[in-house]
Design a protein around this motif. Sequence first.
Motif, PDB file in Angstrom:
ATOM      1  N   LEU A 110       0.823  -1.203   0.000  1.00  0.00           N
ATOM      2  CA  LEU A 110       0.000   0.000   0.000  1.00  0.00           C
ATOM      3  C   LEU A 110       0.860   1.256   0.000  1.00  0.00           C
ATOM      4  CD1 LEU A 110      -2.800  -0.919   2.539  1.00  0.00           C
ATOM      5  CD2 LEU A 110      -3.066  -0.473   0.119  1.00  0.00           C
ATOM      6  N   PHE A 111       2.035   1.141   0.574  1.00  0.00           N
ATOM      7  CA  PHE A 111       2.919   2.299   0.673  1.00  0.00           C
ATOM      8  C   PHE A 111       3.752   2.498  -0.590  1.00  0.00           C
ATOM      9  CE2 PHE A 111       2.253   0.553   4.951  1.00  0.00           C
ATOM     10  CZ  PHE A 111       1.492   1.596   5.454  1.00  0.00           C
ATOM     11  N   LYS A 112       3.746   1.513  -1.472  1.00  0.00           N
ATOM     12  CA  LYS A 112       4.417   1.617  -2.767  1.00  0.00           C
ATOM     13  C   LYS A 112       3.443   1.139  -3.836  1.00  0.00           C
ATOM     14  CE  LYS A 112       8.868   0.492  -0.727  1.00  0.00           C
ATOM     15  NZ  LYS A 112       9.919  -0.521  -0.663  1.00  0.00           N
ATOM     16  N   PRO A 113       2.462   1.974  -4.186  1.00  0.00           N
ATOM     17  CA  PRO A 113       1.408   1.524  -5.104  1.00  0.00           C
ATOM     18  C   PRO A 113       1.918   1.086  -6.478  1.00  0.00           C
ATOM     19  CG  PRO A 113       1.032   3.798  -4.396  1.00  0.00           C
ATOM     20  CD  PRO A 113       2.247   3.310  -3.710  1.00  0.00           C
ATOM     21  N   LYS A 114       3.071   1.577  -6.902  1.00  0.00           N
ATOM     22  CA  LYS A 114       3.598   1.174  -8.211  1.00  0.00           C
ATOM     23  C   LYS A 114       3.841  -0.333  -8.276  1.00  0.00           C
ATOM     24  CE  LYS A 114       5.992   5.318  -9.819  1.00  0.00           C
ATOM     25  NZ  LYS A 114       7.293   5.861 -10.231  1.00  0.00           N
ATOM     26  N   THR A 115       4.089  -0.959  -7.115  1.00  0.00           N
ATOM     27  CA  THR A 115       4.376  -2.396  -7.105  1.00  0.00           C
ATOM     28  C   THR A 115       3.148  -3.237  -7.432  1.00  0.00           C
ATOM     29  OG1 THR A 115       3.975  -2.521  -4.718  1.00  0.00           O
ATOM     30  CG2 THR A 115       6.252  -2.133  -5.422  1.00  0.00           C
ATOM     31  N   ALA A 116       1.968  -2.669  -7.392  1.00  0.00           N
ATOM     32  CA  ALA A 116       0.746  -3.412  -7.702  1.00  0.00           C
ATOM     33  C   ALA A 116       0.466  -3.466  -9.202  1.00  0.00           C
ATOM     34  CB  ALA A 116      -0.445  -2.800  -6.981  1.00  0.00           C
TER      35      ALA A 116
ATOM     36  N   PHE B  50       1.516  -4.772 -12.682  1.00  0.00           N
ATOM     37  CA  PHE B  50       2.350  -5.875 -13.175  1.00  0.00           C
ATOM     38  C   PHE B  50       2.718  -5.771 -14.649  1.00  0.00           C
ATOM     39  CE2 PHE B  50       0.832  -9.191  -9.840  1.00  0.00           C
ATOM     40  CZ  PHE B  50       1.443  -8.455  -8.839  1.00  0.00           C
ATOM     41  N   THR B  51       2.233  -4.781 -15.363  1.00  0.00           N
ATOM     42  CA  THR B  51       2.552  -4.647 -16.785  1.00  0.00           C
ATOM     43  C   THR B  51       4.047  -4.376 -16.936  1.00  0.00           C
ATOM     44  OG1 THR B  51       0.354  -3.765 -17.248  1.00  0.00           O
ATOM     45  CG2 THR B  51       2.053  -3.397 -18.917  1.00  0.00           C
ATOM     46  N   PRO B  52       4.768  -5.255 -17.637  1.00  0.00           N
ATOM     47  CA  PRO B  52       6.216  -5.051 -17.780  1.00  0.00           C
ATOM     48  C   PRO B  52       6.533  -3.731 -18.491  1.00  0.00           C
ATOM     49  CG  PRO B  52       5.557  -7.224 -18.587  1.00  0.00           C
ATOM     50  CD  PRO B  52       4.312  -6.460 -18.300  1.00  0.00           C
ATOM     51  N   GLY B  53       7.462  -2.971 -17.932  1.00  0.00           N
ATOM     52  CA  GLY B  53       7.915  -1.724 -18.541  1.00  0.00           C
ATOM     53  C   GLY B  53       6.909  -0.600 -18.527  1.00  0.00           C
ATOM     54  N   LEU B  54       5.863  -0.719 -17.721  1.00  0.00           N
ATOM     55  CA  LEU B  54       4.805   0.294 -17.687  1.00  0.00           C
ATOM     56  C   LEU B  54       5.364   1.679 -17.392  1.00  0.00           C
ATOM     57  CD1 LEU B  54       1.769   1.059 -17.678  1.00  0.00           C
ATOM     58  CD2 LEU B  54       1.768   0.554 -15.229  1.00  0.00           C
ATOM     59  N   TRP B  55       6.248   1.784 -16.452  1.00  0.00           N
ATOM     60  CA  TRP B  55       6.732   3.091 -16.003  1.00  0.00           C
ATOM     61  C   TRP B  55       7.749   3.693 -16.962  1.00  0.00           C
ATOM     62  CZ3 TRP B  55       3.128   4.498 -13.053  1.00  0.00           C
ATOM     63  CH2 TRP B  55       2.470   3.570 -12.261  1.00  0.00           C
ATOM     64  N   GLU B  56       8.208   2.930 -17.936  1.00  0.00           N
ATOM     65  CA  GLU B  56       9.110   3.476 -18.961  1.00  0.00           C
ATOM     66  C   GLU B  56       8.346   3.900 -20.222  1.00  0.00           C
ATOM     67  OE1 GLU B  56       9.932   0.368 -17.420  1.00  0.00           O
ATOM     68  OE2 GLU B  56      11.114   1.520 -15.987  1.00  0.00           O
TER      69      GLU B  56
ATOM     70  N   GLU C 218      -4.694  -1.413 -16.377  1.00  0.00           N
ATOM     71  CA  GLU C 218      -4.141  -2.074 -15.191  1.00  0.00           C
ATOM     72  C   GLU C 218      -4.736  -1.560 -13.876  1.00  0.00           C
ATOM     73  OE1 GLU C 218      -1.402  -4.814 -13.449  1.00  0.00           O
ATOM     74  OE2 GLU C 218      -1.575  -4.429 -15.590  1.00  0.00           O
ATOM     75  N   ILE C 219      -5.314  -0.356 -13.858  1.00  0.00           N
ATOM     76  CA  ILE C 219      -5.806   0.249 -12.612  1.00  0.00           C
ATOM     77  C   ILE C 219      -6.769  -0.667 -11.835  1.00  0.00           C
ATOM     78  CG2 ILE C 219      -7.338   2.059 -11.706  1.00  0.00           C
ATOM     79  CD1 ILE C 219      -5.862   4.042 -13.390  1.00  0.00           C
ATOM     80  N   PRO C 220      -7.805  -1.245 -12.444  1.00  0.00           N
ATOM     81  CA  PRO C 220      -8.710  -2.093 -11.641  1.00  0.00           C
ATOM     82  C   PRO C 220      -7.990  -3.277 -10.989  1.00  0.00           C
ATOM     83  CG  PRO C 220      -9.625  -1.702 -13.825  1.00  0.00           C
ATOM     84  CD  PRO C 220      -8.258  -1.127 -13.825  1.00  0.00           C
ATOM     85  N   PHE C 221      -7.049  -3.863 -11.709  1.00  0.00           N
ATOM     86  CA  PHE C 221      -6.325  -5.005 -11.163  1.00  0.00           C
ATOM     87  C   PHE C 221      -5.402  -4.572 -10.034  1.00  0.00           C
ATOM     88  CE2 PHE C 221      -7.226  -5.941 -15.648  1.00  0.00           C
ATOM     89  CZ  PHE C 221      -8.061  -7.024 -15.465  1.00  0.00           C
ATOM     90  N   ALA C 222      -4.742  -3.435 -10.195  1.00  0.00           N
ATOM     91  CA  ALA C 222      -3.861  -2.923  -9.147  1.00  0.00           C
ATOM     92  C   ALA C 222      -4.666  -2.581  -7.891  1.00  0.00           C
ATOM     93  CB  ALA C 222      -3.103  -1.695  -9.651  1.00  0.00           C
ATOM     94  N   LEU C 223      -5.840  -1.969  -8.080  1.00  0.00           N
ATOM     95  CA  LEU C 223      -6.687  -1.648  -6.932  1.00  0.00           C
ATOM     96  C   LEU C 223      -7.149  -2.914  -6.208  1.00  0.00           C
ATOM     97  CD1 LEU C 223      -8.830   1.317  -8.266  1.00  0.00           C
ATOM     98  CD2 LEU C 223      -7.071   1.386  -6.489  1.00  0.00           C
ATOM     99  N   MET C 224      -7.502  -3.936  -6.978  1.00  0.00           N
ATOM    100  CA  MET C 224      -7.907  -5.194  -6.349  1.00  0.00           C
ATOM    101  C   MET C 224      -6.751  -5.790  -5.555  1.00  0.00           C
ATOM    102  SD  MET C 224     -10.511  -7.172  -8.913  1.00  0.00           S
ATOM    103  CE  MET C 224      -9.607  -6.946 -10.430  1.00  0.00           C
ATOM    104  N   ARG C 225      -5.543  -5.717  -6.103  1.00  0.00           N
ATOM    105  CA  ARG C 225      -4.381  -6.253  -5.385  1.00  0.00           C
ATOM    106  C   ARG C 225      -4.138  -5.480  -4.099  1.00  0.00           C
ATOM    107  NH1 ARG C 225      -2.043  -5.814 -10.788  1.00  0.00           N
ATOM    108  NH2 ARG C 225      -2.463  -7.790 -11.788  1.00  0.00           N
ATOM    109  N   LEU C 226      -4.241  -4.156  -4.179  1.00  0.00           N
ATOM    110  CA  LEU C 226      -3.986  -3.335  -2.996  1.00  0.00           C
ATOM    111  C   LEU C 226      -5.097  -3.458  -1.964  1.00  0.00           C
ATOM    112  CD1 LEU C 226      -2.618  -0.125  -4.732  1.00  0.00           C
ATOM    113  CD2 LEU C 226      -1.301  -1.775  -3.399  1.00  0.00           C
TER     114      LEU C 226
END
Length: 190
Positions: free
Chosen positions: A123-129, A131-137, A150-158
């Motif tokens: 929760l303190f590092k939301p970017k880790t939720a 999983f799309t490879p290379g998303l931040w690049e 990816e947002i709905p899946f990341a929210l479900m994970r968090l």
Amino acid sequence: MNSFREEGYRFINKKFPACFVFEKIDDKAPITRIDYREFEKASEYQNYIQLFSDMDWTVVSSSKNSGVHYFQQNDPNSEDFIYSNKESYAEIYKRYGQQAVNWSIIFLFFFTIFSTGGNSYSLFKPKTAFFTPGLWEMTGWQFWSSFIFEIPFALMRLLSKVIWLVLAAWMGFEAFVNKRKYNDLIHNSN
């Protein structure tokens, strides 16, 4: 449930998990009350049902193992409350409180399992939720389309971790409230 009663509907059955069946009647619909109690022995359950029958209440939906029992008045002029003294009424809150404690423990167990599992997201590092490879690049349209997908899946994970903690806290609060109501009734009955 009693709001349907005021509209002329009589409660006739409860189906799993939370489907209530009503029928429209011309007469005044009987009052329905709910009680929560679990039984280990069939004889205890039969005595319980007989007690309510003796007090002129009919079982509408109940089973030995369900814990939730629905009763209706036979005589509309009789007492419309199931319990006749404060001690009996206080026991309702005691049982509800114990059930809330049990659920709170179960939810804390699930929170512990989901929090200590091999999940690398936090929760303190939301970017880790995400999983799309290379998303931040990525940049431009490619980034936004991948990010939004990816947002709905990341929210479900968090939130899968947090929801258990929220439910445990809610049940803990319910246990506290029911314990206070129980204590108030017991101490004020003397």
